[in-house]
Scaffold this motif. Structure first.
Motif, PDB file in Angstrom:
ATOM      1  N   SER A 175       0.858  -1.182   0.000  1.00  0.00           N
ATOM      2  CA  SER A 175       0.000   0.000   0.000  1.00  0.00           C
ATOM      3  C   SER A 175       0.898   1.238   0.000  1.00  0.00           C
ATOM      4  O   SER A 175       1.683   1.430   0.931  1.00  0.00           O
ATOM      5  CB  SER A 175      -0.896  -0.003   1.239  1.00  0.00           C
ATOM      6  OG  SER A 175      -1.752   1.107   1.222  1.00  0.00           O
ATOM      7  N   PRO A 176       0.820   2.082  -1.038  1.00  0.00           N
ATOM      8  CA  PRO A 176       1.772   3.201  -1.122  1.00  0.00           C
ATOM      9  C   PRO A 176       1.682   4.202   0.031  1.00  0.00           C
ATOM     10  O   PRO A 176       2.697   4.619   0.571  1.00  0.00           O
ATOM     11  CB  PRO A 176       1.418   3.868  -2.454  1.00  0.00           C
ATOM     12  CG  PRO A 176       0.768   2.796  -3.254  1.00  0.00           C
ATOM     13  CD  PRO A 176       0.002   1.975  -2.253  1.00  0.00           C
ATOM     14  N   ILE A 177       0.430   4.564   0.434  1.00  0.00           N
ATOM     15  CA  ILE A 177       0.270   5.653   1.400  1.00  0.00           C
ATOM     16  C   ILE A 177      -0.647   5.228   2.538  1.00  0.00           C
ATOM     17  O   ILE A 177      -1.814   4.895   2.325  1.00  0.00           O
ATOM     18  CB  ILE A 177      -0.328   6.915   0.741  1.00  0.00           C
ATOM     19  CG1 ILE A 177       0.475   7.318  -0.496  1.00  0.00           C
ATOM     20  CG2 ILE A 177      -0.398   8.057   1.739  1.00  0.00           C
ATOM     21  CD1 ILE A 177      -0.243   8.319  -1.386  1.00  0.00           C
ATOM     22  N   ALA A 178      -0.136   5.263   3.741  1.00  0.00           N
ATOM     23  CA  ALA A 178      -0.962   5.004   4.925  1.00  0.00           C
ATOM     24  C   ALA A 178      -1.647   6.293   5.359  1.00  0.00           C
ATOM     25  O   ALA A 178      -1.082   7.385   5.245  1.00  0.00           O
ATOM     26  CB  ALA A 178      -0.107   4.458   6.061  1.00  0.00           C
ATOM     27  N   GLU A 246      -3.831   4.031  14.592  1.00  0.00           N
ATOM     28  CA  GLU A 246      -4.175   2.693  14.124  1.00  0.00           C
ATOM     29  C   GLU A 246      -3.667   2.423  12.708  1.00  0.00           C
ATOM     30  O   GLU A 246      -3.470   1.268  12.320  1.00  0.00           O
ATOM     31  CB  GLU A 246      -5.695   2.492  14.182  1.00  0.00           C
ATOM     32  CG  GLU A 246      -6.235   2.456  15.611  1.00  0.00           C
ATOM     33  CD  GLU A 246      -7.740   2.606  15.692  1.00  0.00           C
ATOM     34  OE1 GLU A 246      -8.317   2.233  16.730  1.00  0.00           O
ATOM     35  OE2 GLU A 246      -8.348   3.112  14.721  1.00  0.00           O
ATOM     36  N   ALA A 247      -3.447   3.478  11.938  1.00  0.00           N
ATOM     37  CA  ALA A 247      -2.920   3.312  10.581  1.00  0.00           C
ATOM     38  C   ALA A 247      -1.400   3.171  10.568  1.00  0.00           C
ATOM     39  O   ALA A 247      -0.831   2.576   9.643  1.00  0.00           O
ATOM     40  CB  ALA A 247      -3.328   4.505   9.717  1.00  0.00           C
ATOM     41  N   LEU A 248      -0.738   3.708  11.591  1.00  0.00           N
ATOM     42  CA  LEU A 248       0.726   3.695  11.617  1.00  0.00           C
ATOM     43  C   LEU A 248       1.336   2.292  11.566  1.00  0.00           C
ATOM     44  O   LEU A 248       2.343   2.083  10.879  1.00  0.00           O
ATOM     45  CB  LEU A 248       1.224   4.459  12.847  1.00  0.00           C
ATOM     46  CG  LEU A 248       2.737   4.622  12.980  1.00  0.00           C
ATOM     47  CD1 LEU A 248       3.317   5.358  11.780  1.00  0.00           C
ATOM     48  CD2 LEU A 248       3.072   5.356  14.270  1.00  0.00           C
ATOM     49  N   PRO A 249       0.777   1.279  12.254  1.00  0.00           N
ATOM     50  CA  PRO A 249       1.378  -0.057  12.190  1.00  0.00           C
ATOM     51  C   PRO A 249       1.485  -0.641  10.782  1.00  0.00           C
ATOM     52  O   PRO A 249       2.348  -1.500  10.548  1.00  0.00           O
ATOM     53  CB  PRO A 249       0.430  -0.893  13.071  1.00  0.00           C
ATOM     54  CG  PRO A 249      -0.131   0.073  14.042  1.00  0.00           C
ATOM     55  CD  PRO A 249      -0.299   1.344  13.259  1.00  0.00           C
ATOM     56  N   PHE A 250       0.641  -0.189   9.857  1.00  0.00           N
ATOM     57  CA  PHE A 250       0.759  -0.678   8.483  1.00  0.00           C
ATOM     58  C   PHE A 250       2.119  -0.301   7.895  1.00  0.00           C
ATOM     59  O   PHE A 250       2.711  -1.061   7.124  1.00  0.00           O
ATOM     60  CB  PHE A 250      -0.367  -0.119   7.608  1.00  0.00           C
ATOM     61  CG  PHE A 250      -1.710  -0.738   7.882  1.00  0.00           C
ATOM     62  CD1 PHE A 250      -2.100  -1.893   7.223  1.00  0.00           C
ATOM     63  CD2 PHE A 250      -2.574  -0.181   8.808  1.00  0.00           C
ATOM     64  CE1 PHE A 250      -3.343  -2.476   7.479  1.00  0.00           C
ATOM     65  CE2 PHE A 250      -3.813  -0.748   9.073  1.00  0.00           C
ATOM     66  CZ  PHE A 250      -4.189  -1.913   8.406  1.00  0.00           C
TER      67      PHE A 250
END
Length: 411
Positions: A175-178, A246-250
């Motif tokens: 996924s390019p952008i979190a 919550e998106a940061l771990p990706f």
């Protein structure tokens, strides 16, 4: 008669003693309640009291959201002597209502115009300064260096290079952008940077001040560029389900490659910190001078404060380069004073250079525009990221909110 005289004299002495105590007590209300800044400010207050032994500080901390509501009540009733707040439009809101003290004398005394040129404009209304900034931080794109290297992706400097990098990463299954837009302020970061890079800092400020409608063709260009990332699916899927945390771990788990966010996120990198890199938001129009989002935290003296003399001492104290060096090393942020030292850090060092070279610093969408416009704007940006076909309806709504805000300001 003699007894009455003694009693009267005792009351006079007690009144004088109480006044002396009041004059030596400085009441400071702060929104810095998170663990790291809380500890940093406890140390700062101790240092101030050591340097000013006749002043006792009553330092009160409040939760961020509760503070926003409470501050408005304090300022119009019985305020403390110093309050923590934000630069830009957030400050101007209270200046326009006569609730913040003019502290231009401190700026002259401490020569802050020369020491803090990057933030003077956001502290100024009608050529007067109404507070002192103690910290700011950069926004930009944090990325996984190993994912770039593995997929032969160079750090992009231009928009075309950035879009090409996204295409390459998505083809590789990354996924390019979190992003997490459950709380939609994160989407506003994309709006800010696209508008700053396409239309420039002056236009961005005019839009934030309500001088340009959102249906303006120049604003529509922002959404046209944004679509180039949305429609191919370059943003994290289901991003409206995640907060920014919550998106940061990706990214940290290697499932996403990049994240447009403020430097506060770097405190959460943990053992992945060495894998992370930083680069500025790419250039879209080379003719547009580069401006950056750099939210600036500040301290102010309420107009109705009782102990303004000691409050001025505190503002002068927190403006000093040695104090800002020590404080920002603990906060993990950047001191606005040009003579202060920036902590040696792989993100703060390039961030500091970025802000020094910037031709303007925006405060972030929800700090640069009015509260109602901020709320509806961020909601609209989130909606656009999920349903870009609704753009015209979104822009019409934002135009109506802007008109209503102008009417309210005239009342």
């Amino acid at each position: 008669m003699n007894l009455f005289s003694r009693a009267s004299w005792s009351l006079v002495l007690l009144g004088a003693f109480t006044s002396t105590l009041d004059a030596g007590t400085l009441i400071i209300n702060s929104n810095q309640s998170d663990p790291a800044p809380k500890a940093a400010f406890v140390e700062l207050i101790k240092k101030f009291e050591q340097e000013n032994p006749t002043i006792k500080v009553d330092y009160n901390e409040y939760d961020h959201e509760a503070y926003k509501t409470a501050l408005r009540n304090w300022l119009s009733t019985s305020p403390p002597d110093v309050v923590y707040w934000f630069a830009g439009n957030r400050m101007k809101e209270f200046v326009s209502r006569g609730l913040f003290e003019d502290v231009s004398d401190i700026w002259q005394q401490e020569k802050l115009s020369e020491a803090m040129p990057a933030v003077k404009d956001v502290m100024t209304v009608d050529n007067k300064q109404y507070g002192v900034p103690y910290t700011y931080y950069q926004w930009g794109i944090y990325y996984r260096k190993d994912l770039f290297e593995k997929n032969s992706v160079a750090v992009p400097k231009t928009w075309d290079e950035f879009v090409a990098a996204c295409k390459k990463l998505k083809a590789a299954g990354v996924s390019p952008i979190a992003i997490g837009t459950k709380f939609p302020w994160t989407a506003a970061g994309w709006f800010d940077y696209l508008n700053l890079r396409i239309n420039g800092f002056a236009f961005h400020q005019e839009l934030m001040e309500g001088k340009v409608p959102y249906s303006d063709p120049r604003v529509k260009q922002v959404f046209t560029r944004w679509r180039e990332l949305i429609e191919p699916g370059y943003f994290l899927a289901n991003h409206a389900s995640y907060s920014w945390q919550e998106a940061l771990p990706f990214v940290l788990n290697g499932k996403a490659a990049m994240y447009l966010i403020g430097n506060f996120a770097s405190a959460n990198f943990g053992d992945k910190k060495d894998l992370m890199g930083f680069f500025p938001f790419p250039i879209i129009d080379p003719k547009v001078e580069l401006a950056e989002d750099a939210p600036t935290d500040t301290v102010h003296i309420p107009s109705r404060a009782k102990n303004k003399a000691d409050a001025r001492k505190f503002l002068a104290f927190i403006s000093r380069p040695d104090v800002q060096t020590d404080l920002n090393a603990k906060l993990g942020q950047i001191p606005p004073h040009k003579d202060a030292k920036v902590k040696d850090d792989p993100f703060l060092t390039p961030g500091s250079m970025l802000l020094k070279q910037a031709k303007g610093t925006a405060q972030f969408f929800d700090r640069d525009t009015g509260p109602e416009m901020a709320k509806e704007g961020m909601k609209g940006f989130q909606e656009f990221m999920v349903k870009p076909e609704r753009l015209d309806k979104i822009l019409s709504t934002l135009d109506n909110v802007q008109k209503q805000q102008k009417q309210n300001q005239k009342r």
